[in-house]
Scaffold this motif. Structure first.
Motif, PDB file in Angstrom:
ATOM      1  N   ALA B  45       0.827  -1.198   0.000  1.00  0.00           N
ATOM      2  CA  ALA B  45       0.000   0.000   0.000  1.00  0.00           C
ATOM      3  C   ALA B  45       0.866   1.254   0.000  1.00  0.00           C
ATOM      4  N   MET B  46       0.471   2.219  -0.814  1.00  0.00           N
ATOM      5  CA  MET B  46       1.222   3.468  -0.889  1.00  0.00           C
ATOM      6  C   MET B  46       0.259   4.641  -0.892  1.00  0.00           C
ATOM      7  N   ARG B  47       0.772   5.775  -0.424  1.00  0.00           N
ATOM      8  CA  ARG B  47      -0.039   6.981  -0.448  1.00  0.00           C
ATOM      9  C   ARG B  47       0.222   7.747  -1.732  1.00  0.00           C
ATOM     10  N   PHE B  48      -0.670   8.704  -1.961  1.00  0.00           N
ATOM     11  CA  PHE B  48      -0.601   9.487  -3.196  1.00  0.00           C
ATOM     12  C   PHE B  48       0.781  10.078  -3.424  1.00  0.00           C
ATOM     13  N   LYS B  49       1.279  10.701  -2.425  1.00  0.00           N
ATOM     14  CA  LYS B  49       2.557  11.390  -2.591  1.00  0.00           C
ATOM     15  C   LYS B  49       3.722  10.422  -2.820  1.00  0.00           C
ATOM     16  N   ASP B  50       3.654   9.287  -2.158  1.00  0.00           N
ATOM     17  CA  ASP B  50       4.703   8.284  -2.354  1.00  0.00           C
ATOM     18  C   ASP B  50       4.678   7.761  -3.781  1.00  0.00           C
ATOM     19  N   LEU B  51       3.461   7.567  -4.268  1.00  0.00           N
ATOM     20  CA  LEU B  51       3.342   7.098  -5.645  1.00  0.00           C
ATOM     21  C   LEU B  51       3.868   8.140  -6.618  1.00  0.00           C
ATOM     22  N   GLN B  52       3.602   9.381  -6.297  1.00  0.00           N
ATOM     23  CA  GLN B  52       4.089  10.441  -7.175  1.00  0.00           C
ATOM     24  C   GLN B  52       5.613  10.464  -7.192  1.00  0.00           C
ATOM     25  N   ALA B  53       6.201  10.280  -6.028  1.00  0.00           N
ATOM     26  CA  ALA B  53       7.662  10.274  -5.956  1.00  0.00           C
ATOM     27  C   ALA B  53       8.243   9.065  -6.678  1.00  0.00           C
ATOM     28  N   ALA B  54       7.557   7.939  -6.544  1.00  0.00           N
ATOM     29  CA  ALA B  54       8.053   6.702  -7.165  1.00  0.00           C
ATOM     30  C   ALA B  54       7.910   6.748  -8.683  1.00  0.00           C
ATOM     31  N   SER B  55       6.850   7.400  -9.143  1.00  0.00           N
ATOM     32  CA  SER B  55       6.654   7.557 -10.589  1.00  0.00           C
ATOM     33  C   SER B  55       7.263   8.882 -11.000  1.00  0.00           C
ATOM     34  N   ALA B  56       8.560   8.931 -10.991  1.00  0.00           N
ATOM     35  CA  ALA B  56       9.279  10.181 -11.216  1.00  0.00           C
ATOM     36  C   ALA B  56       8.808  10.897 -12.466  1.00  0.00           C
ATOM     37  N   GLY B  57       8.364  12.134 -12.270  1.00  0.00           N
ATOM     38  CA  GLY B  57       7.987  12.958 -13.403  1.00  0.00           C
ATOM     39  C   GLY B  57       6.494  13.124 -13.583  1.00  0.00           C
ATOM     40  N   ILE B  58       5.718  12.310 -12.920  1.00  0.00           N
ATOM     41  CA  ILE B  58       4.269  12.384 -13.110  1.00  0.00           C
ATOM     42  C   ILE B  58       3.711  13.585 -12.341  1.00  0.00           C
ATOM     43  N   THR B  59       2.704  14.202 -12.916  1.00  0.00           N
ATOM     44  CA  THR B  59       2.067  15.333 -12.250  1.00  0.00           C
ATOM     45  C   THR B  59       0.861  14.816 -11.476  1.00  0.00           C
ATOM     46  N   PRO B  60       0.444  15.551 -10.458  1.00  0.00           N
ATOM     47  CA  PRO B  60      -0.679  15.105  -9.628  1.00  0.00           C
ATOM     48  C   PRO B  60      -1.929  14.810 -10.450  1.00  0.00           C
ATOM     49  N   LYS B  61      -2.198  15.675 -11.386  1.00  0.00           N
ATOM     50  CA  LYS B  61      -3.407  15.492 -12.175  1.00  0.00           C
ATOM     51  C   LYS B  61      -3.390  14.174 -12.935  1.00  0.00           C
ATOM     52  N   VAL B  62      -2.280  13.906 -13.570  1.00  0.00           N
ATOM     53  CA  VAL B  62      -2.177  12.683 -14.360  1.00  0.00           C
ATOM     54  C   VAL B  62      -2.205  11.464 -13.442  1.00  0.00           C
ATOM     55  N   LEU B  63      -1.478  11.554 -12.345  1.00  0.00           N
ATOM     56  CA  LEU B  63      -1.481  10.433 -11.401  1.00  0.00           C
ATOM     57  C   LEU B  63      -2.902  10.163 -10.926  1.00  0.00           C
ATOM     58  N   SER B  64      -3.602  11.220 -10.612  1.00  0.00           N
ATOM     59  CA  SER B  64      -4.977  11.087 -10.166  1.00  0.00           C
ATOM     60  C   SER B  64      -5.821  10.348 -11.196  1.00  0.00           C
ATOM     61  N   LYS B  65      -5.656  10.731 -12.431  1.00  0.00           N
ATOM     62  CA  LYS B  65      -6.436  10.093 -13.491  1.00  0.00           C
ATOM     63  C   LYS B  65      -6.051   8.620 -13.648  1.00  0.00           C
ATOM     64  N   GLU B  66      -4.770   8.347 -13.632  1.00  0.00           N
ATOM     65  CA  GLU B  66      -4.319   6.967 -13.786  1.00  0.00           C
ATOM     66  C   GLU B  66      -4.864   6.100 -12.653  1.00  0.00           C
ATOM     67  N   LEU B  67      -4.827   6.641 -11.445  1.00  0.00           N
ATOM     68  CA  LEU B  67      -5.319   5.886 -10.301  1.00  0.00           C
ATOM     69  C   LEU B  67      -6.813   5.613 -10.424  1.00  0.00           C
ATOM     70  N   GLN B  68      -7.534   6.602 -10.910  1.00  0.00           N
ATOM     71  CA  GLN B  68      -8.973   6.400 -11.090  1.00  0.00           C
ATOM     72  C   GLN B  68      -9.245   5.327 -12.132  1.00  0.00           C
ATOM     73  N   ASP B  69      -8.455   5.370 -13.209  1.00  0.00           N
ATOM     74  CA  ASP B  69      -8.617   4.343 -14.238  1.00  0.00           C
ATOM     75  C   ASP B  69      -8.396   2.957 -13.637  1.00  0.00           C
ATOM     76  N   LEU B  70      -7.319   2.843 -12.879  1.00  0.00           N
ATOM     77  CA  LEU B  70      -6.990   1.544 -12.293  1.00  0.00           C
ATOM     78  C   LEU B  70      -8.068   1.106 -11.313  1.00  0.00           C
ATOM     79  N   GLU B  71      -8.600   2.076 -10.576  1.00  0.00           N
ATOM     80  CA  GLU B  71      -9.656   1.731  -9.628  1.00  0.00           C
ATOM     81  C   GLU B  71     -10.928   1.312 -10.364  1.00  0.00           C
ATOM     82  N   ASP B  72     -11.245   2.031 -11.426  1.00  0.00           N
ATOM     83  CA  ASP B  72     -12.421   1.673 -12.219  1.00  0.00           C
ATOM     84  C   ASP B  72     -12.303   0.243 -12.732  1.00  0.00           C
ATOM     85  N   ASN B  73     -11.093  -0.142 -13.076  1.00  0.00           N
ATOM     86  CA  ASN B  73     -10.890  -1.495 -13.584  1.00  0.00           C
ATOM     87  C   ASN B  73     -10.614  -2.488 -12.461  1.00  0.00           C
ATOM     88  N   GLN B  74     -10.777  -2.028 -11.252  1.00  0.00           N
ATOM     89  CA  GLN B  74     -10.669  -2.892 -10.085  1.00  0.00           C
ATOM     90  C   GLN B  74      -9.311  -3.555  -9.944  1.00  0.00           C
TER      91      GLN B  74
END
Lengths: 125, 125
Positions: B45-74
């Motif tokens: 389990a990771m928090r938003f900010k940790d994921l952002q740091a781990a995915s070097a270069g990603i912006t919050p908005k894009v990360l947010s969208k990617e996470l929603q996509d992944l959640e939608d697909n369960q």
DNA sequence: CTGGATCCTAACTGATACTG
DNA sequence: CAGTATCAGTTAGGATCCAG
């Protein structure tokens, strides 16, 4: 609480794996490349038109670009045949075999996911 | 002549595999999804900010969208923690384990491809 | 800390037509 | 047959700012 499903690796190794993942996804990015490769796996050498027919919906321009990308990455070869109306054959390189496990895994996942979606639709009904 | 590398399947089966492939690629399309999943595999389990740091270069908005996509697909779950400043944890679902072979295969391929590129540079030098 | 709102651009994709 | 040229539409992804 749900025991989190994970397996922690050595940090350096993890970073290397992350980079490798980025390289790989970049290589086969695009809407059609996996499909083209799968078709070549299945049929062996194919001509431009056959590939277009097999990749239902793709336009010549896009197919041309995808094939060039794949050739640039040495996953396929392009061979011009000295036939009456010139024909061109595309075939997998040995290196492309390395990517077959990826495609198989994707297909497996796709099949499972499709089943999962169906289950949900059944539940919703 | 080069014996073409292929393995012909029953046509109907091939079509089904093609569809599955399209489904799967659609699911994990995007520049970051595989990386996010790999990080979650590695760290749990990771928090938003940790994921952002781990995915070097990603912006919050894009990360947010990617996470929603992944959640939608369960493939991941989103959990809000009642901490002082609210935190959110993302974790893999059991279903996400199905996609692990894909990621492993991609990593393997990426590693091999990197070696291949290096060989070519060595030859060119 | 989390992540939505806005704006923007480069890249991807497509339809159609045309050439060797 | 095997593409390329042109024109046009869409969209994924990024920069920046701001709100709960």
């Amino acid at each position: 609480m749900a025991a989190t499903v994970h397996c922690e690796q050595d940090p350096a190794l993890h970073q290397e794996r992350l980079r490798a993942l980025r390289d790989a996804t970049e290589l086969v990015s695009g809407k059609w490349k996996f499909g083209i490769l799968l078709n070549l796996y299945n049929y062996g050498a194919m001509r431009f038109k056959d590939l277009q027919a097999a990749s239902a919906g793709i336009t010549p321009k896009v197919l041309s670009k995808e094939l060039q990308d794949l050739e640039d990455n040495q996953l396929i070869t392009r061979t011009v045949n000295a036939t009456k109306p010139v024909t061109v054959s595309y075939a997998l390189t040995p290196h492309a075999l390395e990517i077959q496990p990826v495609i198989n895994a994707l297909v497996e996942f796709g099949l499972k996911h499709r089943v999962k979606i169906k289950e949900q639709l059944a539940l919703a009904a």
